[in-house]
Design a protein around this motif. Structure first.
Motif, mmCIF file in Angstrom:
data_model
loop_
_atom_site.group_PDB
_atom_site.id
_atom_site.type_symbol
_atom_site.label_atom_id
_atom_site.label_comp_id
_atom_site.label_asym_id
_atom_site.label_seq_id
_atom_site.Cartn_x
_atom_site.Cartn_y
_atom_site.Cartn_z
ATOM 1 N N MET A 45 23.132 53.406 4.405
ATOM 2 C CA MET A 45 23.608 53.493 3.018
ATOM 3 C C MET A 45 24.726 54.517 2.885
ATOM 4 S SD MET A 45 20.055 53.322 0.846
ATOM 5 C CE MET A 45 20.824 53.454 -0.773
ATOM 6 N N TYR A 46 24.582 55.645 3.577
ATOM 7 C CA TYR A 46 25.619 56.688 3.522
ATOM 8 C C TYR A 46 26.924 56.191 4.136
ATOM 9 C CZ TYR A 46 27.958 61.187 4.118
ATOM 10 O OH TYR A 46 28.870 62.220 4.080
ATOM 11 N N LEU A 48 27.870 53.013 4.348
ATOM 12 C CA LEU A 48 28.421 52.014 3.426
ATOM 13 C C LEU A 48 29.097 52.683 2.224
ATOM 14 C CD1 LEU A 48 25.594 49.292 3.315
ATOM 15 C CD2 LEU A 48 27.917 48.986 4.173
ATOM 16 N N ALA A 49 28.427 53.702 1.676
ATOM 17 C CA ALA A 49 28.980 54.410 0.515
ATOM 18 C C ALA A 49 30.295 55.098 0.878
ATOM 19 C CB ALA A 49 27.976 55.429 -0.010
ATOM 20 N N SER A 50 30.317 55.760 2.028
ATOM 21 C CA SER A 50 31.519 56.491 2.446
ATOM 22 C C SER A 50 32.673 55.540 2.735
ATOM 23 C CB SER A 50 31.221 57.332 3.695
ATOM 24 O OG SER A 50 30.194 58.264 3.430
ATOM 25 N N GLY A 52 32.993 52.316 1.869
ATOM 26 C CA GLY A 52 33.336 51.507 0.698
ATOM 27 C C GLY A 52 34.179 52.272 -0.306
ATOM 28 N N ASN A 53 33.769 53.489 -0.618
ATOM 29 C CA ASN A 53 34.503 54.280 -1.605
ATOM 30 C C ASN A 53 35.843 54.772 -1.062
ATOM 31 O OD1 ASN A 53 32.780 54.483 -4.091
ATOM 32 N ND2 ASN A 53 31.295 55.215 -2.609
ATOM 33 N N SER A 78 35.098 56.243 -7.586
ATOM 34 C CA SER A 78 34.831 56.222 -6.151
ATOM 35 C C SER A 78 34.893 57.623 -5.548
ATOM 36 C CB SER A 78 35.842 55.315 -5.435
ATOM 37 O OG SER A 78 35.621 53.965 -5.790
ATOM 38 N N ASP A 81 31.644 59.310 -6.518
ATOM 39 C CA ASP A 81 30.546 58.754 -5.718
ATOM 40 C C ASP A 81 30.579 59.264 -4.281
ATOM 41 O OD1 ASP A 81 29.319 57.326 -7.724
ATOM 42 O OD2 ASP A 81 30.380 55.455 -7.325
ATOM 43 N N SER A 85 27.474 61.407 -2.871
ATOM 44 C CA SER A 85 26.677 60.963 -1.709
ATOM 45 C C SER A 85 26.751 61.983 -0.571
ATOM 46 C CB SER A 85 27.141 59.582 -1.237
ATOM 47 O OG SER A 85 28.508 59.606 -0.876
ATOM 48 N N LEU A 292 21.272 57.404 -5.064
ATOM 49 C CA LEU A 292 21.724 56.701 -3.866
ATOM 50 C C LEU A 292 22.348 55.339 -4.145
ATOM 51 C CD1 LEU A 292 18.714 57.462 -1.474
ATOM 52 C CD2 LEU A 292 20.767 58.819 -1.875
ATOM 53 N N VAL A 296 26.665 53.173 -3.356
ATOM 54 C CA VAL A 296 26.641 52.018 -2.450
ATOM 55 C C VAL A 296 27.035 50.734 -3.192
ATOM 56 C CG1 VAL A 296 25.181 50.617 -0.930
ATOM 57 C CG2 VAL A 296 24.852 53.088 -1.024
#
Length: 322
Positions: A45-46, A48-50, A52-53, A78, A81, A85, A292, A296
Motif C-alpha cells: 500500500m505504501y 502504491l501510494a508513493s 501513484g501520488n 497528492s 497524501d 503516508s 491509509l 492509495v
C-alpha cells in the motif's frame, strides 16, 4: 494484566511527569505472527501510494494542458497524501515487521501534529475542489476569471496556513499534562485522542480544543462541500437533456469518491471516540482506514477517470516496454 512500567522524565519544576517513549500496539488482539504477515500488504500500500501520488504530481507538472484549477488542486491533494503516508506507514511497517513498538515522546507528538494538520489541509483542498466543480458547472462563463492561477495559489497557501495554525497548539497542550506509568498507545500511530487518554491530570482543555477543531475545520468543510453538491445537483437536474446532465455530473465522480473515502471513516472515528469507553478494534480499524486508504485510492480513482493522466501513464509504460 500487570502494568508495564517505563522510564519517565520530570520537568525542571518537578510538577509534570512525561514518558521518554510510548508503546504502539498495532492491531489489538493480533499476535506478532499476524502482524508480520500484515506488514507485506502495508508495504505494498505504501509503494502504491508513493508511486501513484508521485506520478500524478509529475504528470500534472509536465503536462501543460493539466495546468487548470482542478488538476492543480489534485497535485496539492497528492502532495498531502504523499507526506501523510510517509509520516505513518514506515513506522507502522517497522512495528509490524520487526515488532519495534517504542516511539519517543517528542517524535510521537510530531507524528500526531503531522497527521492532524495534514488531514485538515486535505479537507481544505477537497473543499476547494468542490468549489471548483461548483463554479465550473453552475457558473461556467466565470470559471476562468474566478479561479485564476494566483487565486489557486492563495487557496493552497490558506489551506497550508490553516492546518498549521489550528493544530500547532496540540503538542504544547499535551506537554502540559502528566502521564500515568502505562504508556501504551492503542493504535499503530499517534493520535491526539489516544495520547490524551494516557494522562493522569485534567484534560478538559484538550477535549474542548479538540472538539472545537474538528467542528470548525472538518465540520465546516463538510457542510460547505455538501452545500456545493446540492447547488451542483440543482443545476444539473435543470439541464435540458439527460446526456448533458450525466456529462456534467461525471466530472464530479472522482471528487465525490475522494470526499467519501476521506470523510466517512473520519466521521465514524469521531463518533466512536466521542462515545467514550475503551479503545476497541472498531476504533483501530476506522483509524487505519482513515489514514491509509485515501493516499492509495485517490491516485487510482483520478488516474482512471482523467484521460490525460491515464494516457500519460500508458505512454510511460509503453516506453519502458520498448
Amino acid at each position: 494484566k500487570p502494568q508495564l512500567l517505563f522510564p519517565v522524565m520530570a520537568t525542571p519544576n518537578g510538577t509534570l511527569v512525561r514518558p521518554e517513549y510510548f508503546l504502539l500496539v498495532g492491531i489489538p488482539g493480533l499476535g506478532p505472527n499476524v502482524h508480520f504477515w500484515l506488514a507485506f500488504p502495508l508495504c505494498l500500500m505504501y509503494a502504491l501510494a508513493s508511486l501513484g501520488n508521485l506520478a500524478i504530481i509529475l504528470i500534472i507538472r509536465v503536462e501543460r494542458c493539466l495546468h487548470e484549477p482542478m488538476y492543480l488542486f489534485l497535485a496539492m491533494l497528492s502532495t498531502i497524501d504523499l507526506v501523510l503516508s510517509s509520516s505513518t506507514m514506515p513506522k507502522m511497517a517497522s512495528l509490524f515487521l520487526m515488532g519495534i513498538q517504542e516511539i519517543e515522546f517528542n517524535v510521537c507528538l510530531a507524528q500526531m501534529f503531522l497527521i492532524h494538520a495534514l488531514s485538515a489541509m486535505e479537507s481544505a483542498v477537497l473543499l476547494a475542489m468542490a468549489f471548483d466543480r461548483f463554479v465550473a458547472i453552475c457558473h461556467p462563463l466565470h470559471h476562468a476569471s474566478v479561479l485564476t492561477g494566483p487565486t489557486v495559489a492563495k487557496i493552497g497557501l490558506a489551506a497550508l496556513t490553516r492546518g498549521f495554525v489550528f493544530f500547532f497548539p496540540l503538542p504544547f497542550i499535551l506537554k502540559r499534562l502528566s502521564y500515568c506509568r502505562t504508556h501504551t498507545v492503542t493504535h499503530s500511530f499517534c493520535l491526539h485522542q489516544d495520547i490524551m487518554k494516557l494522562s493522569c491530570t485534567d484534560t478538559t482543555v484538550n477535549v474542548v480544543y479538540g472538539l472545537f477543531i474538528i467542528l470548525s475545520i472538518m465540520g465546516v468543510d463538510s457542510l460547505f462541500i455538501g452545500f456545493s453538491y446540492i447547488l451542483i445537483l440543482r443545476t444539473v437536474l435543470a439541464l435540458s437533456s439527460w446526456g448533458a446532465a450525466l456529462k456534467a455530473f461525471n466530472t464530479c465522480i472522482s471528487h465525490l469518491c475522494a470526499v467519501l473515502v476521506f470523510y466517512v471513516p473520519l466521521i465514524g472515528l469521531s463518533v466512536v471516540h466521542r462515545l467514550g469507553g475503551p479503545t476497541s478494534l472498531l476504533h483501530v480499524v476506522l483509524a487505519n482506514v482513515y489514514l491509509l486508504l485515501p493516499p492509495v485510492v485517490n491516485p487510482i480513482v483520478y488516474g482512471a477517470k482523467t484521460k490525460e493522466i491515464r494516457s500519460r501513464v500508458f505512454h510511460m509504460f509503453l516506453q519502458d516496454g520498448r
